[in-house]
Scaffold this active site. Structure first.
Site, short mmCIF file in Angstrom:
data_model
loop_
_atom_site.label_atom_id
_atom_site.label_comp_id
_atom_site.label_asym_id
_atom_site.label_seq_id
_atom_site.Cartn_x
_atom_site.Cartn_y
_atom_site.Cartn_z
N HIS A 261 7.85 48.15 -27.00
CA HIS A 261 7.73 46.71 -27.62
C HIS A 261 8.76 46.28 -28.71
O HIS A 261 9.83 45.70 -28.16
CB HIS A 261 6.48 47.20 -28.55
CG HIS A 261 5.83 45.61 -29.07
ND1 HIS A 261 6.08 44.26 -28.84
CD2 HIS A 261 4.82 45.47 -29.85
CE1 HIS A 261 5.53 43.45 -29.53
NE2 HIS A 261 4.84 44.20 -30.13
N HIS A 301 10.68 40.07 -18.88
CA HIS A 301 9.78 39.57 -19.68
C HIS A 301 8.27 39.47 -18.83
O HIS A 301 8.38 38.85 -17.96
CB HIS A 301 10.14 38.47 -20.73
CG HIS A 301 9.45 38.40 -21.74
ND1 HIS A 301 7.93 37.80 -22.02
CD2 HIS A 301 9.79 38.85 -23.12
CE1 HIS A 301 7.82 37.94 -23.27
NE2 HIS A 301 8.65 38.67 -24.16
N ASP A 357 16.09 40.58 -26.87
CA ASP A 357 16.74 42.01 -27.11
C ASP A 357 17.97 42.07 -26.80
O ASP A 357 18.81 43.23 -26.98
CB ASP A 357 15.84 43.15 -26.91
CG ASP A 357 14.31 43.08 -27.55
OD1 ASP A 357 14.46 42.87 -28.65
OD2 ASP A 357 13.50 43.35 -27.16
N1 ACO Z 1 15.74 45.69 -14.62
C1 ACO Z 1 15.37 45.92 -13.17
N2 ACO Z 1 14.50 45.38 -12.32
C2 ACO Z 1 13.40 45.00 -13.31
C3 ACO Z 1 13.47 44.72 -14.64
C4 ACO Z 1 14.76 45.09 -15.20
N3 ACO Z 1 14.81 45.03 -16.56
N4 ACO Z 1 12.41 44.00 -15.09
C5 ACO Z 1 11.54 44.00 -13.93
N5 ACO Z 1 12.12 44.60 -13.06
C6 ACO Z 1 11.63 44.61 -11.59
C7 ACO Z 1 10.67 45.53 -11.38
O1 ACO Z 1 11.26 46.58 -11.05
C8 ACO Z 1 9.65 44.86 -10.23
O2 ACO Z 1 10.32 44.89 -9.21
P1 ACO Z 1 9.55 45.19 -7.70
O3 ACO Z 1 8.83 43.82 -7.75
O4 ACO Z 1 10.51 45.37 -6.68
O5 ACO Z 1 8.79 46.31 -7.99
C9 ACO Z 1 9.89 43.41 -10.97
O6 ACO Z 1 10.97 43.35 -11.37
C10 ACO Z 1 8.49 42.87 -11.76
O7 ACO Z 1 8.47 44.01 -12.69
P2 ACO Z 1 7.34 44.38 -13.78
O8 ACO Z 1 7.44 45.71 -14.12
O9 ACO Z 1 6.01 44.12 -12.99
O10 ACO Z 1 7.27 43.25 -14.62
P3 ACO Z 1 6.46 43.38 -16.15
O11 ACO Z 1 6.18 41.91 -16.56
O12 ACO Z 1 5.42 44.18 -16.27
O13 ACO Z 1 7.49 43.82 -17.20
C11 ACO Z 1 9.09 44.25 -18.79
C12 ACO Z 1 8.25 43.15 -18.14
C13 ACO Z 1 8.28 45.49 -19.43
C14 ACO Z 1 9.98 43.54 -20.02
C15 ACO Z 1 10.28 44.60 -17.89
O14 ACO Z 1 10.78 43.43 -17.56
C16 ACO Z 1 11.28 45.70 -18.36
O15 ACO Z 1 10.89 46.63 -18.30
N6 ACO Z 1 12.26 45.08 -18.93
C17 ACO Z 1 13.34 45.97 -19.73
C18 ACO Z 1 12.79 46.57 -21.20
C19 ACO Z 1 13.14 45.21 -22.07
O16 ACO Z 1 13.87 44.39 -22.06
N7 ACO Z 1 11.90 45.02 -22.85
C20 ACO Z 1 11.87 43.90 -24.06
C21 ACO Z 1 11.00 43.05 -23.64
S1 ACO Z 1 10.96 41.70 -24.97
C22 ACO Z 1 10.11 42.11 -26.25
O17 ACO Z 1 9.27 43.24 -26.18
C23 ACO Z 1 10.57 41.40 -27.55
#
Ligand code: ACO
Length: 422
Positions: A261, A301, A357
């Site tokens: 988060h 996101h 972020d």
């Molecule tokens: N880098 C590479 N691949 C990614 C990333 C990333 N940052 N984020 C998502 N993906 C990919 C996943 O591997 C998945 O690929 P696939 O379909 O081939 O399996 C696809 O994109 C969808 O990903 P999900 O995990 O289903 O997306 P979700 O909506 O659950 O996740 C999240 C959102 C947790 C923010 C994710 O994008 C992530 O981990 N980002 C990096 C961490 C981050 O920056 N968090 C801050 C969020 S903003 C906040 O909280 C204030």
């Protein structure tokens, strides 16, 4: 096309039709079909648990509005205290209202001496500032006998004022303890962000660069609310028990402490430091895409499938800050990462864009905040969002104590074997 949905229970043939309003239909449809039937929705992915008039977010279009005002306008034209007033009251303050609000907040910045002398001194010398902050917010409530009088509107307003006003003092108290520095008292001649910067580093009234003061205020505005995220949901769930708002805010802050988060900007700094130079960016991106390395932190996101509108403002603010502090050496790596990712089909097809972020950690670091303070910097302004949701929750006649159901998957009743006969 009718704006209704009809659900049929194939076991009984019973049908229930309910309206779809703004893309939402009431779960009472399920109750009407069969009161013993529940919807399985882990992480509330498809569930709206409340009605809210505070923040509008359209993740597909990259739109964020507080009380109807676009975030871009608020970040360009308002102060954090004006935005705090807007979130809490639904309207931007008139000049008179703002003068009163500012003066009230300013008069509530001090904390009880026992907080700084006895409470904080009990922590281990290397305690994490966010762990201290979570506990300090809960402890603060014990100093006010009226904190529990949540049925009384005047008492609620008083607690809101105290929480908004004292958060910078608690945040700096936790930071300074964690680095072995003495407490700095609030300076009520300074603006809200300047007072915070002064309490962090005891800069002195005339030495706070107005560009840094403004950047701090803009970052506070951008983090003030983001509708039903994990921390705000914690605030609402805990607040629904009618506990005092300090305890609910502590629960919300605890949710924010988690790396999924509030901890992502810290992860961005670690990632950029590990990459080390722009020559290593293409290899790093390949590793991310292969799924063998880490994710590209600060990208993607749950709700935004577009450039996070806050990220655009943070990026601009970063340049303003670097004019004063000098460029954060990690900036070039971040820019290269963004350029490579945004032209790569892996990220384009998955709609992965920079989130708030991606650049905020670079600013905090350039301003001198240690990485351990990043989540505290998020919790400080988010407090007003939590409190706006708390007020809305208490005023909402649809709300009751939060109590979801479970899908029980354990053993059914066993044949009775007396425990002491086993
Ligand atoms: N880098 C590479 N691949 C990614 C990333 C990333 N940052 N984020 C998502 N993906 C990919 C996943 O591997 C998945 O690929 P696939 O379909 O081939 O399996 C696809 O994109 C969808 O990903 P999900 O995990 O289903 O997306 P979700 O909506 O659950 O996740 C999240 C959102 C947790 C923010 C994710 O994008 C992530 O981990 N980002 C990096 C961490 C981050 O920056 N968090 C801050 C969020 S903003 C906040 O909280 C204030």
């Amino acid at each position: 096309m009718p704006d209704t949905i009809t659900i049929t229970d194939d076991r009984t043939g019973k049908k229930v039709t309910v309206p779809i309003i703004d893309g939402v239909f009431p779960a009472t449809a399920v109750r009407e079909l069969d009161p013993s039937l529940y919807v399985y929705d882990p992480a509330f992915m498809q569930t709206a648990a409340c009605k809210s008039a505070i923040t509008y977010l359209d993740g597909e279009a990259g739109i964020l509005r507080y009380r109807g005002y676009p975030i871009e306008q608020l970040a360009a034209k308002s102060t954090y205290l004006e935005v705090a007033y807007l979130l809490l009251n639904g309207q931007l303050p008139t000049p008179d209202q703002l003068a009163i609000w500012k003066s009230e907040v300013t008069r509530h910045t001090f904390i009880h001496e026992n907080m700084r002398k006895r409470f904080v001194d009990g922590f281990h010398y290397d305690a994490h500032p966010m762990g201290m902050f979570v506990s300090a917010v809960a402890a603060l409530g014990t100093f006010y006998n009226d904190a529990k009088e949540i049925e009384d509107a005047a008492s609620r307003d008083k607690q809101i004022l105290r929480l908004v006003a004292k958060m910078p003092t608690l945040a700096s108290m936790c930071y300074r303890f964690s680095v072995g520095l003495p407490f700095v008292y609030p300076d009520n001649d300074l603006s809200f962000p300047a007072n915070f910067l002064n309490m962090m580093w005891k800069i002195g009234e005339y030495d706070i660069d107005p560009r840094l003061e403004r950047a701090m205020d803009v970052l506070f505005i951008l983090h003030a609310d983001h509708e039903q995220n994990c921390g705000t949901t914690a605030m609402r769930v805990v607040g629904s028990s009618h506990v005092d708002p300090y305890s609910s805010c502590a629960a919300a802050a605890a949710a924010l402490y988690g790396p999924l988060h509030g901890g992502a900007n810290e992860a961005v700094i670690r990632m950029l430091t590990e990459i080390g130079s722009i020559e290593h960016v293409p290899a790093f991106i390949e590793e991310v895409k292969s799924g063998k390395g880490s994710r590209l932190m600060g990208f993607g996101h749950r709700v935004y499938k577009h450039y996070d509108p806050r990220a655009t403002i943070v990026k601009q603010t970063a340049y303003d800050v670097f004019e004063v502090t000098g460029k954060n050496p990690l900036l070039d790596i971040a820019l290269k990462l963004e350029e490579v990712a945004l032209s790569d089909d892996y990220f384009i097809s998955r709609k992965l864009y920079p989130n708030v972020d991606f650049y905020s950690g670079l600013i905090y670091q350039a301003m001198g905040f240690p990485v351990a303070m990043f989540t505290v910097l998020f919790a400080l302004p988010r407090t007003v969002g939590w409190l706006a949701h708390w007020q809305e929750l208490l005023a909402d006649p649809d709300q009751k104590i939060s109590r979801p159901r479970q899908w029980y998957v354990g053993p059914q009743a066993r044949d009775y074997v007396p425990i002491d006969a086993r």
